[in-house]
Enzyme design. Structure first.
Site, short mmCIF file in Angstrom:
data_model
loop_
_atom_site.label_atom_id
_atom_site.label_comp_id
_atom_site.label_asym_id
_atom_site.label_seq_id
_atom_site.Cartn_x
_atom_site.Cartn_y
_atom_site.Cartn_z
N GLU A 519 0.13 3.34 5.95
CA GLU A 519 0.29 4.78 5.71
C GLU A 519 1.05 5.39 6.90
O GLU A 519 0.49 6.16 7.68
CB GLU A 519 -1.07 5.46 5.53
N GLU A 641 -4.20 1.51 -3.00
CA GLU A 641 -5.56 1.97 -2.72
C GLU A 641 -5.90 3.10 -3.69
O GLU A 641 -5.09 4.00 -3.92
CB GLU A 641 -5.70 2.51 -1.29
#
Length: 707
Positions: A519, A641
């Site tokens: 991320e 995710e």
């Protein structure tokens, strides 16, 4: 969802326009089924984000393309404040039942993000209802409305919520328009992240069908304006025909070579009262962009509509821009578009970026297409995956043994039995997040014992013939900062680490995928989770290309290995998706992390425990966006995710997980469940006993992908 259309020669069939945390750090609703649209594969290259890169990455070290000795200057445009008063209409087609024992049966909720941006002033909503059978008289509609408000709203009826008084509206037979004027005292406290809700308490018919919702709002924006140009149009539009309901206006002569449209005002007129104007605005960039349906109620015969151009349009403006205006319905069949006023900025200069290395040789289109087909075929073999979260990705700013780090965040050491349990349940892929930060010396060399332990865990999954995604995880929190100032140092370290990983695993077959970034973002920045800045996105694009080049230049199977890339912070936001520059390689997969609807999936909102129609709608819209932008063009996507934290609502979570996975599956997007091992959080599996905390949720996931 913003409607995007591929540019084909000329204007694409205008009839189409009328078809009206954190993982580790945290229109049309007529059916839940999704029918994929067949599209030719469009070869997207690094040119897609070139303009953003050139503008963002060269300050203050900008050099003009031309080799001259002219001084380096930056044009600064004067600014104006522009106000746009519009209504956005979303098609719903949901049935409300006054006798339902469940609140969700008599209420309908929609995410405000479908209508507004933060800072907009919401003034009213209009809900269009018909009786469910289309014939029965509704009589008097009795109900109420509610809307999310910020925590500091003094007029909230409950914390974070405002509920209206009940109201009654007389229907016209089987049809009724319910307009709720939002109280002035709450208009400044309505967040984009919230929801709006309509309830049906009583009427002469048991069920009513909510056909459309129209949100009326005003939007202010400070925009750069160098010039304002008025274009006399004087063209008739007729909503009854696809060939007469849309007009295209060339802008190249107005904007010149360096103009960027900032706002457009359309002046329309008719011979009688418009009643309700319904239409849309559009402009061509890398793709055709069309706004959501614009709906404005008015008894006047003249109407002025101002469109503040979205950043995603301005950032991908075509060399020969055209403006579209569509008229889809109103009381008069014909209207006249009298004129268009364009406010635009100038001084858009293109710069080249100094490169330390020559760019990779571009692939030819056939090779690119073949590689994308290979990546898509591999992704098609992944049914559903599971994340080994908060284990090898644990980190701390101290020294310790490798085993200390694996168990630092409370999970047991990973074993073959644990991975066997995952496979037995029905998962056929595992994502292994790894933080390398505490295992690097000052020269970026990976500790040998740590590398061996990572390999051991990978081998557990390989033994079970699972697909494995191995990544670089919380390094984006500790040292991998995507800024121009840090880029050189970060890139050197990043390439050094991936060179070692690639060498260690070079002989593993196609079941092992490498994921370059988790991320990536600037920690604590205002846009940390909403797409970042152009500079950040550009540095991330550079890192992704370096990742691909590093792996491809290593030995073994690596030249053929499928690689996983991501957007800024793995975000699904428009700015993150539009700012992604695909590496010069076709054998890549895009990974997105999407914990939506956010209030349900995070413990930041402990009282939000239900999964309602608004949440379903949000998910469908987001999956549609991924499908349209990438999957339909041959670029495979995975959800790396997703999940929902425990709020003592296991049954709701089971339904949520199943719906999430099934909707993604319909769009050929495999999902990886985020599991951090904590029962009161995202954990599904007890890693000490290798038994399931929430076997019902895991079963719901597996059943959804197998159905």
């Amino acid at each position: 969802m913003k409607k995007s259309y591929q540019i084909i020669s000329g204007i694409l069939a205008l009839s189409m326009f009328c078809t009206a945390f954190t993982g580790c750090s945290g229109n049309d609703l007529q059916t839940d089924s999704f029918v994929p649209t067949e599209r030719p594969v469009e070869i997207l290259t690094s040119e897609t984000a070139q303009e953003e890169e050139e503008n963002a990455m060269n300050k203050p070290e900008m050099k003009p393309v031309a080799e001259t000795s002219l001084p380096e200057t930056e044009h600064i445009s004067p600014t104006e404040t522009v106000t746009s008063v519009l209504g956005t209409q979303i098609d719903v087609d949901a049935v409300l039942n006054r006798d339902s024992v469940e609140d969700s049966g008599k209420n309908y909720s929609m995410p405000l993000s479908r209508f507004i941006e933060d800072g907009d002033l919401v003034t009213s909503f209009t809900f269009i209802f018909y009786s469910a059978d289309g014939k029965s008289s509704i009589g008097t509609y009795k109900g109420g409305c509610g809307i999310s408000v910020t925590q500091d709203c003094p007029s909230a009826t409950n914390k974070g919520w405002y509920q209206s008084d009940d109201f009654s509206v007389q229907a016209d037979g089987a049809y009724v328009e319910v307009t709720w004027n939002v109280p002035a005292e709450i208009q400044n406290f309505i967040p984009k992240s919230g929801t709006v809700q309509i309830g049906y308490w009583w009427g002469d018919t048991t069920e009513v069908r909510l056909q459309n919702v129209i949100c009326n709002y005003s939007r202010k924006a400070e925009i750069p304006v160098d010039n304002t140009e008025n274009i006399a149009v004087g063209q008739n539009l007729n909503y009854s025909s696809d060939s007469t309901n849309t007009i295209s206006i060339p802008l190249a002569d107005v904007l010149g070579n360096d103009g960027t449209p900032q706002a457009v005002t359309f002046e329309i007129a008719s011979e009688s009262a418009l009643g309700k104007f319904t239409g849309a605005f559009g402009m061509n960039g890398n793709e055709w962009y069309m706004s959501d349906t614009v709906a404005v109620f008015t008894d006047a015969s003249n109407l002025s509509l101002t469109w503040i151009i979205p950043e995603e349009v301005k950032n991908t403006l075509s060399e020969s821009p055209e403006l579209l205006f569509s008229y889809w319905w109103g009381k008069p069949e014909n209207i006249v578009l009298q004129s268009v006023t364009i406010k635009y900025s100038t001084g858009r200069v293109f710069y080249t970026l100094e490169q330390e290395q020559e760019p990779s040789e571009p692939l030819d289109e056939e090779a690119l297409k073949a590689d994308r087909e290979k990546a898509s075929a591999l992704v098609a073999n992944i049914k559903v995956g599971w994340n080994l979260g908060n284990s090898l990705d644990s980190y701390d700013k101290r020294s310790g043994t490798d085993e200390d780090y694996e168990t630092l965040w409370g999970n047991a050491k990973t074993t073959q039995t644990l991975i066997d349990t995952i496979k037995k349940k029905g998962f056929n892929a595992v994502r292994i997040p790894v933080s390398w930060t505490n295992h690097l010396d000052e020269n970026g060399n990976v500790d040998g014992l740590w590398m061996e332990r990572v390999q051991e865990v990978v081998d557990y999954a390989m033994h079970d013939e699972l697909y494995v995604i191995l990544n670089m995880h919380h390094d984006d929190f500790t040292w991998l900062t995507p800024t121009k100032d840090a880029e050189t140092e970060v890139t050197e370290k990043y390439v050094k680490v991936w060179s070692q990983i690639a060498e260690q695993f070079q002989d593993y077959d196609e079941h092992l995928l490498f994921e370059g970034l988790n991320e990536p973002r600037v920690i604590g920045s205002p846009n940390e989770w909403t797409g970042g800045t152009a500079e950040e996105r550009t540095v991330i694009n550079h890192l992704l290309q370096k990742f691909v080049d590093t792996v491809r230049s290593s030995g073994g199977y690596n030249p053929n290995r499928t690689l996983v890339i991501t957007t800024h912070a793995a975000s699904i936001s428009d700015s993150a998706l539009d700012g992604l520059r695909l590496p010069n390689d076709g054998n890549v997969v895009l990974s997105i992390h999407n914990y939506a609807p956010y209030k349900l999936t995070t413990d930041e909102f402990p009282d939000v425990r239900s999964f309602d129609d608004a949440g379903k709608y949000e998910l469908k819209q987001e999956f549609d966006k991924l499908y349209e932008k990438f999957v339909s063009r041959g670029i495979p996507v995975i959800i790396g995710e997703f999940g929902a934290e425990d709020k003592d609502n296991a049954t709701v979570r089971s339904a949520y997980y199943a719906y999430y996975v099934s909707q993604a599956k319909e769009r050929n997007i495999p999902c990886f469940v985020w599991d951090n091992g904590a029962k009161d959080s995202y954990g599904l599996l007890d890693r000490n006993s290798c038994t399931w905390y929430y076997g019902n949720i895991a079963d719901a996931v597996i059943n959804a992908v197998n159905s």
